[in-house]
Design a protein around this motif. Structure first.
Motif, PDB file in Angstrom:
ATOM      1  N   ALA A 110      43.544  63.513 -34.174  1.00  0.00           N
ATOM      2  CA  ALA A 110      43.316  62.769 -35.409  1.00  0.00           C
ATOM      3  C   ALA A 110      43.560  63.711 -36.569  1.00  0.00           C
ATOM      4  CB  ALA A 110      41.896  62.226 -35.444  1.00  0.00           C
ATOM      5  N   ASP A 112      44.585  63.012 -39.883  1.00  0.00           N
ATOM      6  CA  ASP A 112      44.842  62.285 -41.121  1.00  0.00           C
ATOM      7  C   ASP A 112      43.986  62.819 -42.252  1.00  0.00           C
ATOM      8  OD1 ASP A 112      42.457  61.511 -39.846  1.00  0.00           O
ATOM      9  OD2 ASP A 112      42.320  59.777 -41.162  1.00  0.00           O
ATOM     10  N   ASN A 113      43.199  63.801 -41.964  1.00  0.00           N
ATOM     11  CA  ASN A 113      42.118  64.153 -42.889  1.00  0.00           C
ATOM     12  C   ASN A 113      42.353  65.530 -43.492  1.00  0.00           C
ATOM     13  OD1 ASN A 113      41.196  66.088 -40.790  1.00  0.00           O
ATOM     14  ND2 ASN A 113      41.045  64.159 -39.678  1.00  0.00           N
ATOM     15  N   ALA A 116      43.245  68.357 -41.135  1.00  0.00           N
ATOM     16  CA  ALA A 116      44.378  68.119 -40.238  1.00  0.00           C
ATOM     17  C   ALA A 116      44.988  69.415 -39.700  1.00  0.00           C
ATOM     18  CB  ALA A 116      45.441  67.301 -40.956  1.00  0.00           C
ATOM     19  N   ALA A 135      50.118  63.409 -33.112  1.00  0.00           N
ATOM     20  CA  ALA A 135      49.249  63.314 -34.287  1.00  0.00           C
ATOM     21  C   ALA A 135      49.050  61.841 -34.615  1.00  0.00           C
ATOM     22  CB  ALA A 135      49.893  64.039 -35.458  1.00  0.00           C
ATOM     23  N   MET A 136      47.798  61.410 -34.746  1.00  0.00           N
ATOM     24  CA  MET A 136      47.494  60.017 -35.076  1.00  0.00           C
ATOM     25  C   MET A 136      47.025  59.963 -36.518  1.00  0.00           C
ATOM     26  SD  MET A 136      48.144  58.715 -32.154  1.00  0.00           S
ATOM     27  CE  MET A 136      47.461  57.105 -31.787  1.00  0.00           C
ATOM     28  N   THR A 137      47.218  58.792 -37.142  1.00  0.00           N
ATOM     29  CA  THR A 137      46.877  58.764 -38.569  1.00  0.00           C
ATOM     30  C   THR A 137      45.384  58.580 -38.822  1.00  0.00           C
ATOM     31  OG1 THR A 137      47.874  56.604 -38.459  1.00  0.00           O
ATOM     32  CG2 THR A 137      49.030  58.245 -39.749  1.00  0.00           C
ATOM     33  N   THR A 138      44.659  57.969 -37.874  1.00  0.00           N
ATOM     34  CA  THR A 138      43.212  57.829 -38.108  1.00  0.00           C
ATOM     35  C   THR A 138      42.439  58.192 -36.834  1.00  0.00           C
ATOM     36  OG1 THR A 138      43.103  55.547 -37.362  1.00  0.00           O
ATOM     37  CG2 THR A 138      43.574  55.879 -39.705  1.00  0.00           C
ATOM     38  N   GLN A 141      42.484  55.229 -34.499  1.00  0.00           N
ATOM     39  CA  GLN A 141      43.698  55.108 -33.670  1.00  0.00           C
ATOM     40  C   GLN A 141      43.662  56.079 -32.502  1.00  0.00           C
ATOM     41  OE1 GLN A 141      47.245  55.590 -35.944  1.00  0.00           O
ATOM     42  NE2 GLN A 141      46.944  53.686 -37.103  1.00  0.00           N
TER      43      GLN A 141
END
Ligand code: ISJ
Length: 286
Positions: A110, A112-113, A116, A135-138, A141
């Motif tokens: 995750a 997205d933050n 990251a 890599a996931m956006t949230t 997810q």
């Protein structure tokens, strides 16, 4: 041809007086490389035997607690000029290769933050150079990819006090389906943001562990009262944060030791609803 690296020193021939020494030292390195290679091949053979046998029982190939126990033992006997971090990196590659031999292994991170970079770097360092990492956006997810079986492992930024409501994934974490099984980095790095490893399978103990608990409270429950309650129950907290929303509050406690999810002492904690979110090996000094 243009000189692409004008600052590089020319490779001068070894002075004749040192030629014999160079040849001897390199011959020693070649012999050690052969010995190391033989041992690494033997080790892989044993992992393959273990994968084929039923000795390990059903369940995941990856056992983070076992890996941490091995690394801890190696670090305790480590001596000489090789840095501790290099020793850990070598063994992380070995573990990643053994896990890949035993199962199809994909990781989602995750990323997205604001953390990251730390999430991606620590995920890569822990799971090795060749493990597929997406890599996931949230966080949502990443966890969905675990629940659907698309990935075996997700890595998420470790919770921190005062984080935004939408960043506090632990509040909504489905501890019946997923568990935290490791915390990165295993070799402590001052200043680096922690990463938690989540999997659909429970954690295994390493011998020196911490457990993450989520505790439902009434809004008036103080930090001090909960700290005392946990200490009196023999569950001392290393850290504790409480999020309050209206009449309700949720605490996240990192407590000493490896606690089974169904331990009656957790269930009977002053009538509070306590859920284990996972457990992981305590970090070693860097
Ligand atoms: C070989 C095993 O499976 C995996 C690989 C390990 C290893 O290479 O030593 C250790 C733990 C597991 O993540 C095992 O469970 O012992």
């Amino acid at each position: 041809m243009p000189d692409l690296n004008p600052s590089a020193a020319p490779l001068l021939p070894t002075p004749p007086a040192y030629a014999a020494e160079l040849a001897t030292l390199r011959a020693e390195i070649d012999a050690l490389d052969d010995a190391l290679h033989d041992i690494v091949m033997r080790r892989a053979g044993i992992v393959a035997r273990l994968a084929e046998s039923r000795a390990k029982g059903a369940g995941p190939a990856l056992r983070p607690g076992r890996e941490a126990a091995i690394l801890r033992r190696m670090l305790a006997r480590h001596a000489g000029p090789l840095p501790r971090s290099a020793l850990v990196r070598l063994w992380r590659e070995i573990f990643a290769a053994s896990t890949a031999m035993q199962s199809n292994f994909t990781v989602v991170a995750a990323a997205d933050n604001e953390h990251a970079d730390a999430v991606m770097r620590l995920t890569r360092a822990h799971f090795g150079g060749t493990t597929p990492i997406r890599a996931m956006t949230t966080v949502g997810q990443a966890l969905a990819a675990l629940l659907s079986g698309e990935a075996a492992i997700a890595t998420l930024p470790a919770p921190e006090p005062e984080e935004r409501e939408d960043a506090a994934w632990w509040v909504r974490f489905d501890a019946n389906s997923l568990q935290v099984t490791a915390r990165l980095p295993f070799l402590a790095e001052p200043g680096s943001h922690g990463v938690l490893v989540v999997s659909p399978t429970p954690p295994d103990p390493s011998g020196r562990d911490r457990t993450l608990l989520r505790i439902e409270l009434t809004a008036d429950f103080s930090h001090a009262r909960l700290t005392r309650l946990l200490a009196d129950a023999g569950i001392p907290a290393h850290s504790l944060q409480i999020r309050r929303t209206g009449e309700q509050a949720l605490a996240l406690a990192e407590v000493a030791g490896f606690w089974e999810a169904d331990d009656p002492r957790l269930k009977s904690l002053a009538g509070l609803h306590v859920q284990r979110l996972g457990a992981y090996a305590e970090a070693e000094p860097g």
